[in-house]
Write an enzyme that holds these catalytic residues in place. Structure first.
Site, PDB file in Angstrom:
ATOM      1  N   LYS A 179      21.317  47.045  31.213  1.00  0.00           N
ATOM      2  CA  LYS A 179      22.765  47.205  31.093  1.00  0.00           C
ATOM      3  C   LYS A 179      23.062  47.890  29.766  1.00  0.00           C
ATOM      4  CE  LYS A 179      27.177  44.770  31.353  1.00  0.00           C
ATOM      5  NZ  LYS A 179      27.802  45.615  30.310  1.00  0.00           N
ATOM      6  N   PHE A 182      23.896  55.993  36.764  1.00  0.00           N
ATOM      7  CA  PHE A 182      23.315  54.895  37.536  1.00  0.00           C
ATOM      8  C   PHE A 182      23.768  54.869  38.987  1.00  0.00           C
ATOM      9  CE2 PHE A 182      27.004  53.125  35.254  1.00  0.00           C
ATOM     10  CZ  PHE A 182      27.784  52.696  36.318  1.00  0.00           C
ATOM     11  N   ARG A 197      35.310  44.924  42.753  1.00  0.00           N
ATOM     12  CA  ARG A 197      34.240  43.978  42.447  1.00  0.00           C
ATOM     13  C   ARG A 197      33.371  43.743  43.677  1.00  0.00           C
ATOM     14  NH1 ARG A 197      33.615  43.264  36.996  1.00  0.00           N
ATOM     15  NH2 ARG A 197      35.672  43.481  36.047  1.00  0.00           N
ATOM     16  N   LYS A 232      25.748  41.664  37.052  1.00  0.00           N
ATOM     17  CA  LYS A 232      25.360  41.776  35.650  1.00  0.00           C
ATOM     18  C   LYS A 232      24.749  40.461  35.194  1.00  0.00           C
ATOM     19  CE  LYS A 232      30.040  40.757  33.935  1.00  0.00           C
ATOM     20  NZ  LYS A 232      31.153  41.235  33.065  1.00  0.00           N
TER      21      LYS A 232
END
Length: 284
Positions: A53, A124, A194, A200
């Site tokens: 991340k 990504f 979402r 994460k």
């Protein structure tokens, strides 16, 4: 008199031009980004691709220009995006681990400048590709071999065989100054909002809140800000009193600004426990 009028007109034109120069330009459409939910221990890591991340500024390349998460056009120099493909891409504008504030300082300026030489656009995902994430990984790998610019990179995606190995990798990344890990479901398809298809994972929980007030300091902090009153995304109001430098207590985040904080679980009433200030989220 005519000379004075002309002078006033010139002054007004210069003022208008200066305002245009500092006013951020809105993109035609705010990008409908896919956003992560939080990892939990029930997740089977073998069903996900894993990557580091990066704590940068989220952006989308729409094939012609860079657009921030908030829908603002980012004024990257032409040489920065010169050899970017026409493919629509999601990524992080990033300098290095621990350099979030420097990244924000560079990309939020309204004129192109040489500071962008420090920036890399770390890709990504491919939002308009209709396949699974595994299929998108293959496309991104092929694109990485065709990239002809030092400013465009593709974040390494890897697979792990157990959640134990996942935690070991998390410890390794954070011990080296990294923020955490991201998990993309192999079978997941891109969609806005979402999603459990992207998760994460950090060594602590974090969130964002809006600054709504201040509480004065006492003792060593007398005459300074003691704590921030904030309102969470869930609508909970609470105070954060730790994590601030002396400079931040003298000049606290302004009312209405968004801050990041970390915490350790929540109370029965939903208030974050042991909340600690991290930083102002002042990206575009």
């Amino acid at each position: 008199m005519m000379q004075n009028i002309n002078h006033q007109i010139s002054h007004i034109l210069l003022l208008i031009l200066s305002l245009l120069a500092i006013t951020p330009a809105l993109a035609t459409n705010k990008p409908d980004l896919m956003l992560a939910k939080v990892f939990d221990a029930s997740v089977d890591v073998t069903q996900y691709w894993v990557s580091e991340k990066l704590d940068g500024v989220r952006a989308r390349w729409d094939g012609q220009q860079l657009i921030s998460r908030g829908g603002l056009l980012l004024n990257a120099p032409k040489w920065f995006t010169q050899n970017f493909p026409e493919t629509i891409m999601d990524g992080e504008l990033w300098v290095a681990r621990g350099e979030y504030q420097q990244t924000v300082s560079i990309v939020r300026k309204q004129q192109p400048h040489l500071g962008w030489k420090k920036i890399k656009f770390m890709i990504f995902d491919l939002p308009k590709h209709t396949g699974t994430f595994s299929e998108r990984v293959k496309i991104m790998h092929a694109m990485s071999n065709q990239t002809a610019t030092p400013y465009l990179h593709f974040i390494k995606q890897f697979q792990l065989s157990s959640n134990e190995l996942l935690m070991q990798r998390l410890q390794l990344v954070t011990s080296q100054g990294g923020e955490g890990l991201m998990l993309h479901r192999k079978s997941g398809r891109y969609h806005g909002g979402r999603s459990h298809d992207i998760l994460k994972l950090k060594p602590f929980s974090d969130a964002e809140a809006i600054v709504t007030g201040y509480r004065p300091g006492k003792g060593q902090f007398k005459g300074k800000m003691g704590s921030l009153q904030v309102k969470s995304i869930e609508g909970k109001t609470f105070f954060i009193g730790s994590g601030f430098s002396h400079q931040e207590r003298n000049n606290p985040p302004p009312l209405g600004s968004t801050i990041s904080y970390r915490y350790q679980g929540v109370t029965d009433s939903g208030i974050p426990r042991f909340a600690v200030f991290l930083r102002v989220r002042d990206e575009p």
